[in-house]
Design a protein around this motif. Structure first.
Motif, PDB file in Angstrom:
ATOM      1  N   LYS A  45       0.805  -1.226   0.000  1.00  0.00           N
ATOM      2  CA  LYS A  45       0.000   0.000   0.000  1.00  0.00           C
ATOM      3  C   LYS A  45       0.841   1.281   0.000  1.00  0.00           C
ATOM      4  O   LYS A  45       0.559   2.187  -0.790  1.00  0.00           O
ATOM      5  N   PRO A  46       1.872   1.412   0.837  1.00  0.00           N
ATOM      6  CA  PRO A  46       2.664   2.655   0.772  1.00  0.00           C
ATOM      7  C   PRO A  46       3.313   2.880  -0.594  1.00  0.00           C
ATOM      8  O   PRO A  46       3.402   4.018  -1.059  1.00  0.00           O
ATOM      9  N   LEU A  47       3.744   1.809  -1.238  1.00  0.00           N
ATOM     10  CA  LEU A  47       4.326   1.948  -2.576  1.00  0.00           C
ATOM     11  C   LEU A  47       3.266   2.416  -3.566  1.00  0.00           C
ATOM     12  O   LEU A  47       3.506   3.314  -4.369  1.00  0.00           O
ATOM     13  N   PHE A  48       2.080   1.837  -3.492  1.00  0.00           N
ATOM     14  CA  PHE A  48       1.006   2.242  -4.400  1.00  0.00           C
ATOM     15  C   PHE A  48       0.572   3.679  -4.132  1.00  0.00           C
ATOM     16  O   PHE A  48       0.252   4.419  -5.062  1.00  0.00           O
ATOM     17  N   ASP A  49       0.569   4.081  -2.868  1.00  0.00           N
ATOM     18  CA  ASP A  49       0.247   5.473  -2.534  1.00  0.00           C
ATOM     19  C   ASP A  49       1.289   6.426  -3.120  1.00  0.00           C
ATOM     20  O   ASP A  49       0.943   7.505  -3.610  1.00  0.00           O
ATOM     21  N   LEU A  50       2.554   6.027  -3.079  1.00  0.00           N
ATOM     22  CA  LEU A  50       3.612   6.856  -3.663  1.00  0.00           C
ATOM     23  C   LEU A  50       3.422   6.980  -5.173  1.00  0.00           C
ATOM     24  O   LEU A  50       3.556   8.072  -5.732  1.00  0.00           O
ATOM     25  N   ILE A  51       3.092   5.885  -5.827  1.00  0.00           N
ATOM     26  CA  ILE A  51       2.847   5.929  -7.274  1.00  0.00           C
ATOM     27  C   ILE A  51       1.707   6.898  -7.578  1.00  0.00           C
ATOM     28  O   ILE A  51       1.823   7.753  -8.461  1.00  0.00           O
ATOM     29  N   ASP A  52       0.614   6.783  -6.829  1.00  0.00           N
ATOM     30  CA  ASP A  52      -0.531   7.681  -7.039  1.00  0.00           C
ATOM     31  C   ASP A  52      -0.148   9.140  -6.817  1.00  0.00           C
ATOM     32  O   ASP A  52      -0.560  10.017  -7.574  1.00  0.00           O
ATOM     33  N   ALA A  53       0.640   9.391  -5.777  1.00  0.00           N
ATOM     34  CA  ALA A  53       1.055  10.767  -5.480  1.00  0.00           C
ATOM     35  C   ALA A  53       1.983  11.316  -6.555  1.00  0.00           C
ATOM     36  O   ALA A  53       1.980  12.520  -6.833  1.00  0.00           O
ATOM     37  N   ALA A  54       2.771  10.447  -7.161  1.00  0.00           N
ATOM     38  CA  ALA A  54       3.770  10.897  -8.132  1.00  0.00           C
ATOM     39  C   ALA A  54       3.213  11.079  -9.540  1.00  0.00           C
ATOM     40  O   ALA A  54       3.812  11.793 -10.343  1.00  0.00           O
TER      41      ALA A  54
END
Length: 133
Positions: A45-54
């Protein structure tokens, strides 16, 4: 926060040449490779959140690189706020347009393990489309 080995490799107090960014051309992926096979899919989840934010920042970078069609570009580093621009040190390796595609593979692998068609439709597919443009 996304897991990363920077703290281990960089023991000095100053951020160093990577400026404490996430190196997405291999290091960040290596942290998540065991997540699915050890049944810890929720740690993605944190990795996917970073992708979404980027992605919005990556769309700005794509425009700078001459691609103005809604796609996004991540170079080899991202920071906590999703900054996808080139880093200011390391000219030989800073220009790497495949960061978004590379990270998108994690989304697809997550779907392959979890078989969550809602996740595929609502999250994976839109990111894959934008990374391929």
């Amino acid at each position: 926060l996304v897991a990363q080995p920077n703290g281990y490799w960089r023991r000095a107090r100053q951020p160093g040449m990577w400026q404490s960014k996430y190196t997405i051309n291999i290091n960040i992926e290596m942290n998540y490779w065991p997540a699915l096979v050890t049944h810890l899919a929720e740690t993605h989840k944190p990795l996917f959140d970073l992708i979404d934010a980027a992605i919005p920042r990556g769309q700005e970078v794509a425009k700078i690189c001459g691609c103005d069609n809604g796609g996004f570009v991540f170079h080899h580093n991202l920071d906590l706020w999703g900054d996808a621009a080139l880093v200011d040190k390391g000219t030989p390796y800073m220009m790497w347009l495949m960061g978004g595609v590379w990270l998108s593979a994690h989304l697809m692998e997550h779907h392959r393990f979890e078989q969550d068609t809602t996740f595929l439709q609502d999250h994976v597919w839109p990111v894959l489309q934008k990374s391929a443009i």
